[in-house]
Enzyme design. Structure first.
Site, PDB file in Angstrom:
ATOM      1  N   ASP A  49       1.096  -1.597  -0.256  1.00 63.13           N
ATOM      2  CA  ASP A  49       0.079  -0.076   0.027  1.00 63.13           C
ATOM      3  C   ASP A  49       1.028   1.147   0.084  1.00 63.13           C
ATOM      4  OD1 ASP A  49      -2.742   1.110   0.557  1.00 63.13           O
ATOM      5  OD2 ASP A  49      -1.412   1.875   1.953  1.00 63.13           O
ATOM      6  N   TYR A  54       2.755   9.908  -0.181  1.00 65.35           N
ATOM      7  CA  TYR A  54       3.865   9.525   0.107  1.00 65.35           C
ATOM      8  C   TYR A  54       5.285   9.156   0.008  1.00 65.35           C
ATOM      9  CZ  TYR A  54       0.114   6.940   2.580  1.00 65.35           C
ATOM     10  OH  TYR A  54      -0.979   6.120   3.151  1.00 65.35           O
ATOM     11  N   LYS A  79      -2.614   5.934  -4.728  1.00 64.71           N
ATOM     12  CA  LYS A  79      -3.816   6.539  -4.005  1.00 64.71           C
ATOM     13  C   LYS A  79      -3.848   8.213  -4.929  1.00 64.71           C
ATOM     14  CE  LYS A  79      -3.802   4.772   0.690  1.00 64.71           C
ATOM     15  NZ  LYS A  79      -2.455   4.480   1.020  1.00 64.71           N
ATOM     16  N   HIS A 110      -8.021   9.713  -1.646  1.00 64.44           N
ATOM     17  CA  HIS A 110      -7.409   9.246  -0.632  1.00 64.44           C
ATOM     18  C   HIS A 110      -7.945   9.876   0.409  1.00 64.44           C
ATOM     19  CE1 HIS A 110      -2.819   9.008   1.108  1.00 64.44           C
ATOM     20  NE2 HIS A 110      -3.529   9.127   2.456  1.00 64.44           N
TER      21      HIS A 110
HETATM   22  N1  LIG Z   1      -5.772   6.516   3.890  1.00 61.15           N
HETATM   23  C1  LIG Z   1      -4.532   7.254   5.079  1.00 61.15           C
HETATM   24  O1  LIG Z   1      -5.597   7.921   4.922  1.00 61.15           O
HETATM   25  C2  LIG Z   1      -3.196   6.328   5.383  1.00 61.15           C
HETATM   26  C3  LIG Z   1      -3.502   6.918   6.567  1.00 61.15           C
HETATM   27  C4  LIG Z   1      -1.955   6.644   7.593  1.00 61.15           C
HETATM   28  C5  LIG Z   1      -1.886   5.148   7.051  1.00 61.15           C
HETATM   29  N2  LIG Z   1      -2.168   4.659   5.980  1.00 61.15           N
HETATM   30  C6  LIG Z   1      -2.087   2.967   5.638  1.00 61.15           C
HETATM   31  O2  LIG Z   1      -1.716   2.657   6.522  1.00 61.15           O
HETATM   32  C7  LIG Z   1      -0.506   1.760   6.678  1.00 61.15           C
HETATM   33  C8  LIG Z   1       0.168   1.695   8.380  1.00 61.15           C
HETATM   34  O3  LIG Z   1      -0.754   2.955   9.387  1.00 61.15           O
HETATM   35  P1  LIG Z   1       0.398   3.441   9.562  1.00 61.15           P
HETATM   36  O4  LIG Z   1       2.114   3.604   9.174  1.00 61.15           O
HETATM   37  O5  LIG Z   1       0.233   4.760  10.365  1.00 61.15           O
HETATM   38  O6  LIG Z   1       1.096   3.014  11.409  1.00 61.15           O
HETATM   39  P2  LIG Z   1       1.148   1.843  12.152  1.00 61.15           P
HETATM   40  O7  LIG Z   1       0.823   0.394  10.842  1.00 61.15           O
HETATM   41  O8  LIG Z   1      -0.357   1.592  12.913  1.00 61.15           O
HETATM   42  O9  LIG Z   1       2.524   1.895  12.989  1.00 61.15           O
HETATM   43  C9  LIG Z   1       3.374   1.390  12.397  1.00 61.15           C
HETATM   44  C10 LIG Z   1       4.465   1.938  13.671  1.00 61.15           C
HETATM   45  O10 LIG Z   1       4.505   0.742  14.575  1.00 61.15           O
HETATM   46  C11 LIG Z   1       5.884   0.214  15.038  1.00 61.15           C
HETATM   47  N3  LIG Z   1       5.689  -0.903  14.753  1.00 61.15           N
HETATM   48  C12 LIG Z   1       5.177  -1.588  13.027  1.00 61.15           C
HETATM   49  N4  LIG Z   1       5.287  -3.618  13.917  1.00 61.15           N
HETATM   50  C13 LIG Z   1       5.463  -3.367  14.900  1.00 61.15           C
HETATM   51  C14 LIG Z   1       5.624  -4.495  16.270  1.00 61.15           C
HETATM   52  N5  LIG Z   1       5.329  -5.400  15.444  1.00 61.15           N
HETATM   53  N6  LIG Z   1       5.975  -3.809  17.386  1.00 61.15           N
HETATM   54  C15 LIG Z   1       5.908  -2.759  18.034  1.00 61.15           C
HETATM   55  N7  LIG Z   1       6.233  -1.772  16.647  1.00 61.15           N
HETATM   56  C16 LIG Z   1       5.616  -1.684  15.574  1.00 61.15           C
HETATM   57  C17 LIG Z   1       6.395   1.175  13.654  1.00 61.15           C
HETATM   58  O11 LIG Z   1       7.534   1.071  13.716  1.00 61.15           O
HETATM   59  P3  LIG Z   1       9.376   0.507  13.525  1.00 61.15           P
HETATM   60  O12 LIG Z   1       9.505   0.574  11.695  1.00 61.15           O
HETATM   61  O13 LIG Z   1      10.562   0.920  13.509  1.00 61.15           O
HETATM   62  O14 LIG Z   1       8.363  -0.786  13.234  1.00 61.15           O
HETATM   63  C18 LIG Z   1       6.323   2.089  13.473  1.00 61.15           C
HETATM   64  O15 LIG Z   1       6.576   3.339  13.885  1.00 61.15           O
HETATM   65  C19 LIG Z   1       0.597   3.078   6.328  1.00 61.15           C
HETATM   66  O16 LIG Z   1       2.202   2.611   6.363  1.00 61.15           O
HETATM   67  C20 LIG Z   1      -0.247   3.082   4.670  1.00 61.15           C
HETATM   68  O17 LIG Z   1       0.107   2.731   3.767  1.00 61.15           O
HETATM   69  C21 LIG Z   1      -3.212   4.937   5.292  1.00 61.15           C
END
Ligand SMILES: NC(=O)c1ccc[n+]([C@@H]2O[C@H](COP(=O)([O-])OP(=O)(O)OC[C@H]3O[C@@H](n4cnc5c(N)ncnc54)[C@H](OP(=O)(O)O)[C@@H]3O)[C@@H](O)[C@H]2O)c1
Length: 274
Positions: A49, A54, A79, A110
């Site tokens: 994704d 990004y 997106k 988005h």
């Molecule tokens: N459509 C939208 O508006 C929108 C908005 C936000 C996100 N997204 C999508 O959703 C994806 C995921 O959401 P997100 O990136 O906001 O956050 P997330 O996946 O909820 O969290 C990522 C964070 O968690 C940590 N982490 C990952 N695995 C872990 C584990 N096993 N134990 C402890 N910490 C862990 C990572 O640190 P480390 O890197 O140090 O492991 C990072 O700081 C995004 O990357 C994006 O593709 C979409």
């Protein structure tokens, strides 16, 4: 359900979406994105994704080519960014060029910004032209979905929204609308960007199953029929986040997790979108 990296869910356009995705928000352009996506593909993720905003589409494309996997083996989502609604198809062409592919598997709007209904028509055209095989939306709440349904016969295949137990009850209405309209939910920030990984209920359930709080959150998402998109830049965590086949949450545990709702949004809340 088979193993998490080979499971798929059916979309309302008949295509099958891999049930676990790899998120790339905040992965820096260049080596960090390339290494993380390559590690994810090696670990078995088959769904990446990304998004125009990004700034890492080129690196996602490079990692895909570097992996040796064939293009049809990996589901690619990107997106349409808010600033590009005046020229959505040109923006898609730019994304395709950066990714180095002829089409994306899923193109999402988005955010529900002002020109959304016109942009949706352009997205439908992109699907007809084969540039995006499936189309969907992101950050749409019930009112945005109802408005879209009143103006178009084409129902989004996916709605990608923030979702974790800490936001579950608050989004009940939107989840019901998606179910009623046949829209698959992708869960973004499924790990709360790390904000609630030390919650005592999560830690207790994780300890019982000898897994991590992150794995409990991802299992909750899968068992609630959402498609989680965890992101990590750490190879061990990337692999662990896809290692979810060894345990199942009980109904009682699912309900305990559901009850953690506190309306937590870790990014911009679409409740503020017109
Ligand atoms: N459509 C939208 O508006 C929108 C908005 C936000 C996100 N997204 C999508 O959703 C994806 C995921 O959401 P997100 O990136 O906001 O956050 P997330 O996946 O909820 O969290 C990522 C964070 O968690 C940590 N982490 C990952 N695995 C872990 C584990 N096993 N134990 C402890 N910490 C862990 C990572 O640190 P480390 O890197 O140090 O492991 C990072 O700081 C995004 O990357 C994006 O593709 C979409």
């Amino acid at each position: 359900m088979g193993t998490v990296t080979t499971s798929t869910v059916e979309l309302n356009d008949g295509r099958r979406l891999p049930a676990l995705g790899f998120g790339t928000y905040l992965l820096s352009p260049g080596r960090q994105t390339q290494d993380a996506v390559r590690t994810a593909l090696d670990a078995g993720y088959r769904h990446i994704d990304t998004a125009t905003v990004y700034g890492n589409e080129r690196d996602v494309g490079a990692a895909l080519r570097d992996s040796g996997l064939r293009r049809p083996e990996v589901w690619l989502t990107t997106k349409l960014w808010n600033a590009d609604h005046a020229r959505p198809l040109a923006a898609l062409e730019t994304s395709l060029e950066k990714l180095g592919v002829d089409s994306v598997d899923l193109w999402l709007m988005h955010w529900p910004v002002m020109r959304r209904l016109d942009s949706w028509k352009a997205m439908v055209r992109a699907r007809e032209e084969g540039l995006a095989k499936s189309i969907g939306v992101s950050n749409f709440l019930t009112r945005h979905l109802d408005e879209l349904a009143a103006s178009s016969d084409v129902v989004p295949a996916v709605n990608q929204i923030e979702l974790s137990p800490f936001l579950y009850g608050t989004r009940a209405d939107t989840l019901r609308t998606c179910r009623d309209q046949g829209i698959v939910i992708e869960a973004y920030s499924p790990l709360t960007k790390g904000a609630r990984l030390q919650h005592p209920v999560l830690e207790e359930i994780a300890a019982y199953h000898a897994v991590t709080p992150a794995q409990v959150l991802l299992r909750w998402s899968l068992q609630r029929d959402f498609v989680p998109l965890p992101r990590s830049s750490n190879p061990d965590r990337i692999r662990a986040n896809a290692d979810l086949d060894g345990f199942t949450l009980t109904n009682d545990e699912l309900r305990r997790l559901d009850a953690l709702d506190e309306g937590l949004t870790t990014g911009w809340d679409p409740a503020g979108a017109d």
